[in-house]
Every structure is written in structure tokens, then in C-alpha cells.
Scaffold this motif. Structure first.
Motif, short mmCIF file in Angstrom:
data_model
loop_
_atom_site.label_atom_id
_atom_site.label_comp_id
_atom_site.label_asym_id
_atom_site.label_seq_id
_atom_site.Cartn_x
_atom_site.Cartn_y
_atom_site.Cartn_z
N SER A 76 1.95 0.76 -15.53
CA SER A 76 0.91 1.62 -14.96
C SER A 76 -0.20 1.89 -15.97
O SER A 76 -1.38 1.96 -15.60
CB SER A 76 1.52 2.95 -14.50
OG SER A 76 2.45 2.74 -13.46
N ILE A 77 0.16 2.05 -17.25
CA ILE A 77 -0.84 2.31 -18.28
C ILE A 77 -1.78 1.12 -18.44
O ILE A 77 -3.01 1.26 -18.46
CB ILE A 77 -0.15 2.66 -19.63
CG1 ILE A 77 0.53 4.02 -19.53
CG2 ILE A 77 -1.17 2.65 -20.77
CD1 ILE A 77 1.41 4.36 -20.71
N PHE A 78 -1.20 -0.07 -18.54
CA PHE A 78 -2.03 -1.28 -18.68
C PHE A 78 -2.92 -1.46 -17.45
O PHE A 78 -4.10 -1.80 -17.56
CB PHE A 78 -1.14 -2.50 -18.90
CG PHE A 78 -0.75 -2.74 -20.33
CD1 PHE A 78 -1.17 -3.89 -20.99
CD2 PHE A 78 0.02 -1.83 -21.03
CE1 PHE A 78 -0.82 -4.13 -22.32
CE2 PHE A 78 0.38 -2.05 -22.34
CZ PHE A 78 -0.04 -3.21 -23.00
N ASP A 79 -2.34 -1.19 -16.28
CA ASP A 79 -3.10 -1.33 -15.04
C ASP A 79 -4.24 -0.32 -14.98
O ASP A 79 -5.33 -0.64 -14.50
CB ASP A 79 -2.16 -1.14 -13.84
CG ASP A 79 -2.87 -1.33 -12.52
OD1 ASP A 79 -3.34 -2.46 -12.25
OD2 ASP A 79 -2.99 -0.36 -11.74
N PHE A 80 -4.00 0.89 -15.46
CA PHE A 80 -5.03 1.94 -15.47
C PHE A 80 -6.26 1.49 -16.26
O PHE A 80 -7.40 1.80 -15.89
CB PHE A 80 -4.44 3.22 -16.08
CG PHE A 80 -5.42 4.35 -16.21
CD1 PHE A 80 -5.71 5.16 -15.11
CD2 PHE A 80 -6.05 4.62 -17.41
CE1 PHE A 80 -6.62 6.21 -15.23
CE2 PHE A 80 -6.94 5.67 -17.54
CZ PHE A 80 -7.23 6.47 -16.44
N PHE A 81 -6.02 0.74 -17.34
CA PHE A 81 -7.13 0.26 -18.18
C PHE A 81 -7.62 -1.13 -17.77
O PHE A 81 -8.48 -1.71 -18.43
CB PHE A 81 -6.70 0.24 -19.65
CG PHE A 81 -6.54 1.60 -20.26
CD1 PHE A 81 -7.66 2.34 -20.65
CD2 PHE A 81 -5.28 2.15 -20.45
CE1 PHE A 81 -7.52 3.59 -21.22
CE2 PHE A 81 -5.14 3.41 -21.02
CZ PHE A 81 -6.26 4.13 -21.39
N GLY A 82 -7.04 -1.66 -16.69
CA GLY A 82 -7.46 -2.98 -16.23
C GLY A 82 -6.98 -4.10 -17.12
O GLY A 82 -7.59 -5.18 -17.18
N VAL A 142 -4.06 9.10 -19.05
CA VAL A 142 -3.71 8.18 -17.97
C VAL A 142 -3.31 8.93 -16.70
O VAL A 142 -2.63 9.96 -16.75
CB VAL A 142 -2.56 7.24 -18.40
CG1 VAL A 142 -2.09 6.37 -17.24
CG2 VAL A 142 -3.00 6.37 -19.56
N LYS A 143 -3.74 8.40 -15.56
CA LYS A 143 -3.35 8.94 -14.26
C LYS A 143 -2.62 7.86 -13.46
O LYS A 143 -2.85 6.67 -13.64
CB LYS A 143 -4.57 9.42 -13.47
CG LYS A 143 -5.22 10.67 -14.05
CD LYS A 143 -6.34 11.17 -13.16
CE LYS A 143 -6.94 12.45 -13.71
NZ LYS A 143 -8.04 12.96 -12.85
N GLN A 144 -1.75 8.30 -12.57
CA GLN A 144 -1.08 7.41 -11.64
C GLN A 144 -1.43 7.86 -10.23
O GLN A 144 -0.83 8.81 -9.71
CB GLN A 144 0.43 7.44 -11.84
CG GLN A 144 0.90 6.74 -13.11
CD GLN A 144 2.42 6.62 -13.16
OE1 GLN A 144 3.13 7.60 -12.96
NE2 GLN A 144 2.90 5.41 -13.39
N GLY A 145 -2.42 7.24 -9.65
CA GLY A 145 -2.89 7.70 -8.35
C GLY A 145 -3.49 9.09 -8.47
O GLY A 145 -4.36 9.35 -9.30
N ARG A 146 -2.99 10.02 -7.67
CA ARG A 146 -3.51 11.39 -7.70
C ARG A 146 -2.85 12.22 -8.80
O ARG A 146 -3.33 13.30 -9.13
CB ARG A 146 -3.27 12.06 -6.35
CG ARG A 146 -4.08 11.43 -5.20
CD ARG A 146 -3.82 12.18 -3.91
NE ARG A 146 -4.60 11.62 -2.81
CZ ARG A 146 -4.57 12.09 -1.57
NH1 ARG A 146 -3.78 13.13 -1.28
NH2 ARG A 146 -5.30 11.52 -0.63
N THR A 152 4.10 12.86 -13.56
CA THR A 152 5.11 11.85 -13.22
C THR A 152 6.25 11.87 -14.22
O THR A 152 7.43 11.85 -13.84
CB THR A 152 4.47 10.45 -13.20
OG1 THR A 152 3.36 10.44 -12.29
CG2 THR A 152 5.48 9.39 -12.78
N ALA A 153 5.92 11.92 -15.51
CA ALA A 153 6.94 11.92 -16.56
C ALA A 153 7.78 13.19 -16.51
O ALA A 153 9.00 13.15 -16.73
CB ALA A 153 6.28 11.78 -17.93
#
Length: 372
Positions: A76-82, A142-146, A152-153
Motif C-alpha cells: 500500500s505504501i509503494f502504491d500510495f507513492f506510485g 500515508v493513507k489507505q483510501g479514506r 489501519t495499523a
């Protein structure tokens, strides 16, 4: 346990309290700032239970952030930063992240290696190593969706642990402190233990939130007020009695520094103004506590700040210039800088026996004899 902060005094047994606060049959997570704190906690658990309880985990704060808040959410972290994850083999590095600007030939210029916080490279080097210094900043960014990553953690932490306890909370600053506060909003049970007056004592991590706002030092009452605004239950009485220092030493510290330390009455010791200073300096059983440059002397010496966490059979505090009037009736702690007051407090509360006080003028007259 809910959401609680216990303010302790020097020698009150913070580690002892944490280790005996847990229920060994519960799932406990104990977090501390340094490896030395971790070792003390592990030793106390062994004394208390004969072993470290099976469902109790002990780890440093940096390990906690990496293993509990970063590593499980890397996709999710890598995805958040593209960024493309590709099962990255990550780790932590203690090296400093690139500074935003550099001094070159006396000129202040931008650092080409610096990346803004919007990029993963702000938090990680080219070898996929997270900068230890920016771990907390990353976890909060970092965010995961809303939801934030923190929310989340926290849900997972509540699922896996019944209680979370954090030792020496006064050592946390800036992003680390903010992370603890934000995380606590979503945790079921968290207890923080620390001593306000032992902050800004170590050689690092001394400035910034929560003890400094801009250039203004945050006083004790304002600090307590801030904690209560964050919805913490603040306990100022459970650990107010020092198990180390005698009644006379606690009274001396209380009267001189205005710090509300009481004695548990376990040890006996007096405050002594020695007539023969050289006799004290030559006594190897008495640890000499100096403001700085302890290594330059031939006698057994420790810097005030480095003595934090230590207990001595007897100690001699050698005053410096700004504290030289400590023994006078007219002395006022309000004349001291906060960092100096805290370091002096640490030095004055190391002995479980007698405490000797030597003024800077008295020491100045003979110190050359003790240079290495």
C-alpha cells in the motif's frame, strides 16, 4: 488501562512499574526508546516472572514502527507513492537522509539528492533502506483510501495486543511524539510512563515538540494541559516516590529545584558539603558528576547528562558556573535554562547513599591536579 500517562520521578521504578503493570497471561507489547531501556525491561521481566511471558513482546520504538506500521503495509505504501513494489527487500538504515540544502564554499545551495515528502525517496535510499529518522513521518503521511495508515495499523494492533506500554516517553520528539499521540487515539489500551524533568538531557533528540514550541520552552503545567487536551488521563501521584534517593536528598531537590519528588524511605543518605574536597575526589567509591568533559579528569567522572538511568552508592555533584549558587539561600531555579535544570536534577538524583556538593569555585582551585 485505557489511555493513560504516568509521570514519574527519578528512581521511582518506571521500568519496575511497567513490568509489573502487565498481566503475564495477556498479550502485551512493551516499547522503549533505546536498546539500554529494552535490556532493563527484559531483566526486570525475568526477575518478576522467571522468564519473559510468552505473550509479551519487547521492542525498540524504531523496530516497532518498522515491523508494526511499515513492513506489513509496504504494498500500500509503494502504491500510495506510485511506485512498483515487486516484493522489495527492505530494511532500515541509520544514515541521515539528504538535507534540503547544503553549504558549499560558504554558499547555501539546494541539494540535488533531496526529495520532497511527496516522494518515496524522501523516506528511503536507493538500496530500499528506510531512513530511521523518517520512519514516523512516513507512517503518518500515508493513507489507505479514506483511512490513514495509522488507523489501519491501530486496528491490527488492537486485534493482536491487549495492552501497549511505552517507557521513557519524555525521550520522544517531533514526528515520533506525534505518531504516539495519533496512534493512541485509536488504541484500546495504552500506558505511557516517563519523567518530564528528564527530557532534553541526552546528547541527541533534545529539542522540538512537545517540550519546545518555536523558541519557547513548554513548562510542566502547560505540558500537562497539552496531554489532557489530547484526552490522556494524567497520573501525577503513582510514581512520585523515589526508591533510590533518601528523604533528605529528595527534600533538597524539592526545595532547590521545585520538582515534586518524594522518597519511598528505602535508602538513607545525606547532603554533604565536604571540608576536604580532595579526599572526596580521590575516593574511587564516590562517582564524580561534572557538567561536561568528564574524560579529561583522572578521577572517576561522568557527565551529568550521561548519568541518566544510573544508580550510585554515593555521588559528588560538581557544580558549574550557572549552578554555582545552588547551596545559597537566595538561589532560584528560575535563573537556569530548562536543559541545565534537567541535567542538574538528573545528577542530584543518582545516589542511593550520600550526596556530596562541590561548588565550581572550590573545584576550580584544584582541578588542574586531576587533568589527565
Amino acid at each position: 488501562m485505557a489511555k493513560r500517562i504516568i509521570l514519574a520521578v527519578a528512581g521511582a521504578g518506571k521500568t519496575y512499574h511497567i513490568c509489573h503493570e502487565i498481566q503475564p497471561d495477556k498479550r502485551n507489547l512493551i516499547v522503549a526508546f533505546t536498546h539500554a531501556n529494552i535490556k532493563n525491561i527484559q531483566n526486570e521481566l525475568l526477575r518478576a516472572y522467571g522468564k519473559i511471558p510468552e505473550m509479551t513482546r519487547v521492542m525498540t520504538f524504531d523496530a516497532f514502527v518498522y515491523h508494526m506500521l511499515i513492513r506489513p503495509y509496504e504494498v500500500s505504501i509503494f502504491d500510495f507513492f506510485g511506485e512498483d513494489y515487486k516484493f522489495a527487500e527492505t530494511s532500515i538504515t541509520l544514515k541521515k537522509p539528504p538535507q534540503q540544502r547544503l553549504k558549499i564554499n560558504g554558499r547555501d545551495v539546494p541539494n540535488r539528492k533531496y526529495k520532497k515528502k511527496e516522494f518515496l525517496q524522501h523516506y528511503m535510499d536507493e538500496r530500499k533502506q528506510y531512513y530511521c529518522e523518517t520512519l514516523s513521518e512516513l507512517a503518518m503521511y500515508v493513507k489507505q483510501g479514506r483511512e490513514s495508515l495509522i488507523q489501519t495499523a491501530a486496528k491490527k494492533l488492537n486485534f493482536f495486543f491487549d495492552n501497549i506500554l511505552i517507557d521513557e516517553f519524555q525521550d520522544f520528539r517531533e514526528y515520533d511524539y506525534e505518531l504516539i499521540v495519533k496512534l493512541s487515539k485509536f488504541l484500546k489500551n495504552i500506558v505511557l510512563v516517563g519523567d518530564y524533568y528528564q527530557h532534553s538531557v541526552s546528547g541527541q533528540n533534545n529539542s522540538g515538540k512537545p517540550f519546545k514550541k518555536a523558541k519557547t520552552e513548554i513548562c510542566y503545567d502547560d505540558f500537562i494541559g497539552e496531554l489532557r487536551r489530547e484526552r490522556f488521563e494524567v497520573d501525577e501521584t503513582s510514581l512520585i516516590h523515589s526508591r533510590r534517593c533518601s528523604k533528605e536528598i529528595c527534600s533538597f531537590v524539592r526545595n532547590k529545584l521545585g520538582i515534586q519528588i518524594r522518597s519511598a524511605g528505602i535508602n538513607a543518605g545525606t547532603v554533604i558539603r565536604p571540608l576536604n574536597i580532595q579526599e572526596i575526589l580521590d575516593d574511587k567509591n564516590i562517582v564524580k558528576l561534572v557538567y561536561d568533559n568528564a574524560s579529561r579528569y583522572s578521577f572517576r567522572a561522568v557527565n551529568w547528562s550521561y548519568s541518566k538511568g544510573d544508580t550510585y552508592e554515593a555521588a559528588c555533584v560538581i557544580l558549574n558556573g550557572s549552578t554555582r549558587k545552588l547551596i545559597e539561600e537566595t538561589f532560584s531555579a528560575s535563573t537556569l535554562k530548562k536543559a541545565t535544570l534537567n541535567k542538574l536534577y538528573v545528577a542530584l538524583t543518582r545516589s542511593k547513599g550520600d550526596l556530596y556538593i562541590v561548588t565550581s569555585d572550590e573545584f576550580e582551585a584544584i582541578k588542574e591536579k586531576y587533568y589527565k
